[in-house]
Motif scaffolding. Structure first.
Motif, PDB file in Angstrom:
ATOM      1  N   SER A   1       9.337  15.600   2.371  1.00  0.00           N
ATOM      2  CA  SER A   1      10.281  16.414   3.352  1.00  0.00           C
ATOM      3  C   SER A   1      11.751  15.533   3.140  1.00  0.00           C
ATOM      4  CB  SER A   1       9.685  16.252   4.817  1.00  0.00           C
ATOM      5  OG  SER A   1       8.585  16.953   4.866  1.00  0.00           O
ATOM      6  N   SER A   2      12.595  16.122   3.843  1.00  0.00           N
ATOM      7  CA  SER A   2      13.983  15.566   4.033  1.00  0.00           C
ATOM      8  C   SER A   2      13.744  14.363   4.925  1.00  0.00           C
ATOM      9  CB  SER A   2      14.956  16.472   4.786  1.00  0.00           C
ATOM     10  OG  SER A   2      14.623  16.673   5.912  1.00  0.00           O
ATOM     11  N   MET A   3      14.789  13.426   4.732  1.00  0.00           N
ATOM     12  CA  MET A   3      14.515  12.062   5.757  1.00  0.00           C
ATOM     13  C   MET A   3      14.855  12.489   7.299  1.00  0.00           C
ATOM     14  SD  MET A   3      13.809   9.850   3.824  1.00  0.00           S
ATOM     15  CE  MET A   3      14.004   8.410   5.011  1.00  0.00           C
ATOM     16  N   SER A   4      15.471  13.663   7.483  1.00  0.00           N
ATOM     17  CA  SER A   4      15.574  13.884   8.903  1.00  0.00           C
ATOM     18  C   SER A   4      14.214  14.515   9.635  1.00  0.00           C
ATOM     19  CB  SER A   4      16.661  14.807   9.167  1.00  0.00           C
ATOM     20  OG  SER A   4      16.470  15.947   8.509  1.00  0.00           O
ATOM     21  N   ILE A   5      13.609  15.211   8.904  1.00  0.00           N
ATOM     22  CA  ILE A   5      12.411  15.822   9.169  1.00  0.00           C
ATOM     23  C   ILE A   5      11.402  14.714   9.142  1.00  0.00           C
ATOM     24  CG2 ILE A   5      10.255  17.324   8.420  1.00  0.00           C
ATOM     25  CD1 ILE A   5      12.635  19.212   7.225  1.00  0.00           C
ATOM     26  N   ALA A   6      11.257  13.895   8.356  1.00  0.00           N
ATOM     27  CA  ALA A   6      10.420  12.870   8.224  1.00  0.00           C
ATOM     28  C   ALA A   6      10.623  11.873   9.466  1.00  0.00           C
ATOM     29  CB  ALA A   6      10.285  12.028   7.031  1.00  0.00           C
ATOM     30  N   GLY A  28      -0.317  23.083  10.679  1.00  0.00           N
ATOM     31  CA  GLY A  28       1.029  23.003  10.745  1.00  0.00           C
ATOM     32  C   GLY A  28       1.709  23.853   9.926  1.00  0.00           C
ATOM     33  N   VAL A  29       3.259  24.071   9.843  1.00  0.00           N
ATOM     34  CA  VAL A  29       3.998  24.766   8.852  1.00  0.00           C
ATOM     35  C   VAL A  29       3.937  23.983   7.617  1.00  0.00           C
ATOM     36  CG1 VAL A  29       6.079  25.728   8.222  1.00  0.00           C
ATOM     37  CG2 VAL A  29       5.265  25.706  10.675  1.00  0.00           C
ATOM     38  N   LEU A  30       3.954  24.547   6.597  1.00  0.00           N
ATOM     39  CA  LEU A  30       4.105  24.188   5.145  1.00  0.00           C
ATOM     40  C   LEU A  30       5.345  23.539   4.965  1.00  0.00           C
ATOM     41  CD1 LEU A  30       3.022  23.866   2.293  1.00  0.00           C
ATOM     42  CD2 LEU A  30       4.149  25.800   1.445  1.00  0.00           C
ATOM     43  N   LEU A  31       5.650  22.165   4.739  1.00  0.00           N
ATOM     44  CA  LEU A  31       6.807  21.266   4.574  1.00  0.00           C
ATOM     45  C   LEU A  31       6.525  20.295   3.326  1.00  0.00           C
ATOM     46  CD1 LEU A  31       7.163  19.990   8.300  1.00  0.00           C
ATOM     47  CD2 LEU A  31       8.732  21.773   7.253  1.00  0.00           C
ATOM     48  N   GLY A  32       6.727  21.187   2.089  1.00  0.00           N
ATOM     49  CA  GLY A  32       6.603  20.407   1.055  1.00  0.00           C
ATOM     50  C   GLY A  32       5.900  21.316   0.360  1.00  0.00           C
ATOM     51  N   ASP A  33       5.542  20.993  -0.892  1.00  0.00           N
ATOM     52  CA  ASP A  33       4.776  21.551  -1.961  1.00  0.00           C
ATOM     53  C   ASP A  33       3.268  21.395  -1.572  1.00  0.00           C
ATOM     54  OD1 ASP A  33       3.176  22.393  -4.053  1.00  0.00           O
ATOM     55  OD2 ASP A  33       4.576  21.430  -5.671  1.00  0.00           O
ATOM     56  N   LEU A  56       0.857  -1.019  -0.017  1.00  0.00           N
ATOM     57  CA  LEU A  56      -0.027   0.153  -0.235  1.00  0.00           C
ATOM     58  C   LEU A  56       1.034   1.171  -0.091  1.00  0.00           C
ATOM     59  CD1 LEU A  56      -3.051   0.956   0.002  1.00  0.00           C
ATOM     60  CD2 LEU A  56      -2.581   0.893   2.593  1.00  0.00           C
ATOM     61  N   LEU A  57       1.062   1.862  -1.227  1.00  0.00           N
ATOM     62  CA  LEU A  57       2.002   2.960  -1.189  1.00  0.00           C
ATOM     63  C   LEU A  57       1.109   4.093  -1.181  1.00  0.00           C
ATOM     64  CD1 LEU A  57       5.021   3.609  -2.126  1.00  0.00           C
ATOM     65  CD2 LEU A  57       4.207   3.436  -4.493  1.00  0.00           C
ATOM     66  N   ILE A  58       1.473   5.048  -0.171  1.00  0.00           N
ATOM     67  CA  ILE A  58       0.587   6.185   0.285  1.00  0.00           C
ATOM     68  C   ILE A  58       1.428   7.566  -0.010  1.00  0.00           C
ATOM     69  CG2 ILE A  58      -0.791   7.475   1.824  1.00  0.00           C
ATOM     70  CD1 ILE A  58      -1.255   4.346   3.121  1.00  0.00           C
ATOM     71  N   PHE A  59       0.918   8.283  -0.947  1.00  0.00           N
ATOM     72  CA  PHE A  59       1.614   9.574  -1.067  1.00  0.00           C
ATOM     73  C   PHE A  59       0.962  10.583  -0.579  1.00  0.00           C
ATOM     74  CE2 PHE A  59       2.910   6.887  -4.865  1.00  0.00           C
ATOM     75  CZ  PHE A  59       3.952   7.489  -5.180  1.00  0.00           C
ATOM     76  N   LEU A  60       1.561  11.114   0.559  1.00  0.00           N
ATOM     77  CA  LEU A  60       1.079  12.091   1.374  1.00  0.00           C
ATOM     78  C   LEU A  60       1.138  13.716   0.951  1.00  0.00           C
ATOM     79  CD1 LEU A  60       3.070  10.825   4.548  1.00  0.00           C
ATOM     80  CD2 LEU A  60       0.408  10.193   3.831  1.00  0.00           C
ATOM     81  N   ARG A  61       0.416  14.467   1.474  1.00  0.00           N
ATOM     82  CA  ARG A  61       0.350  15.690   1.247  1.00  0.00           C
ATOM     83  C   ARG A  61       1.569  16.448   2.229  1.00  0.00           C
ATOM     84  NH1 ARG A  61      -2.098  19.583  -0.725  1.00  0.00           N
ATOM     85  NH2 ARG A  61      -2.674  20.856   0.868  1.00  0.00           N
ATOM     86  N   HIS A  62       1.828  17.389   2.214  1.00  0.00           N
ATOM     87  CA  HIS A  62       2.857  18.030   3.068  1.00  0.00           C
ATOM     88  C   HIS A  62       2.519  17.940   4.735  1.00  0.00           C
ATOM     89  CE1 HIS A  62       0.960  21.787   4.451  1.00  0.00           C
ATOM     90  NE2 HIS A  62       0.283  21.723   3.365  1.00  0.00           N
ATOM     91  N   PHE A  63       3.591  17.730   5.452  1.00  0.00           N
ATOM     92  CA  PHE A  63       3.200  17.284   6.669  1.00  0.00           C
ATOM     93  C   PHE A  63       2.467  18.620   7.843  1.00  0.00           C
ATOM     94  CE2 PHE A  63       7.452  14.541   6.849  1.00  0.00           C
ATOM     95  CZ  PHE A  63       6.600  13.610   6.129  1.00  0.00           C
TER      96      PHE A  63
END
Length: 182
Positions: free
Chosen positions: A77-82, A139-144, A38-45
């Motif tokens: 997001s970057s791997m560290s933020i994720a 939350g804060v926009l983290l991504g597109d 189940l491959l889930i493409f998320l919106r920004h965090f």
């Protein structure tokens, strides 16, 4: 990454699935031959609907049928933020893939949302429920912030089921998508 749009009659090129490597070093292609993925493409965090989706996935992790499939999250997001975000959401055991340039999103046919898809009346009503009533907050926009999400079930290297969000506020049934993959 440099992927182009490659949806071909409901199938994703297997070469792409082989290059999609998770945080545990496994490819989507290999996972899909072990169990449905189940491959889930998320919106920004920062999006309340993304946070709601992660809450739903946390509940899904407790379902006995969860052993029938694997969940992999794709984020911007970057791997560290994720890593920090997923840990905070108590989902740090779910494999994920970072796609800050949204190239994988595009390869799976996920587009940028229109004003109505993202901010229309329907999204405002659901946003009030998800953000305030259910407490998923803002939350804060983290991504597109314009990138639309989607869900795909991959089995034996092929897309067997999908849910393409029409609105950012759409709420897929993840369990049904995973179990009805044939």
């Amino acid at each position: 990454m440099g992927f182009c749009f490659i949806l071909i009659v409901g199938e994703i090129k297997q070469e792409l699935l082989k290059t999609m490597i998770t945080t545990k070093g496994r490819s989507i292609y290999d996972i899909s031959y072990h169990k449905p993925c189940l491959l889930i493409f998320l919106r920004h965090f920062g999006c309340m609907f993304c946070r709601e989706a992660l809450h739903d996935l946390k509940i899904l992790q407790q379902n006995p049928l969860k052993n029938e499939f694997e969940i992999v999250l794709v984020h911007m997001s970057s791997m560290s933020i994720a890593e920090n975000f997923f840990k905070k959401m108590d989902l740090d055991d779910i494999e994920n893939i970072s796609d800050p340039d949204c190239e994988l999103y595009q390869s799976f046919g996920l587009t940028k949302g229109t004003f109505n898809q993202l901010f229309g009346f329907r999204s405002w009503i659901r946003g009030f429920d998800a953000g305030l009533v259910k407490g998923h907050g803002f939350g804060v926009l983290l991504g597109d912030g314009f990138q639309m999400p989607g869900v795909f079930t991959i089995q034996n290297g092929k897309v067997t089921n999908s849910f393409i969000h029409k609105y950012s506020s759409d709420k897929p049934d993840y369990l049904q998508l995973a179990l009805q993959s044939n």
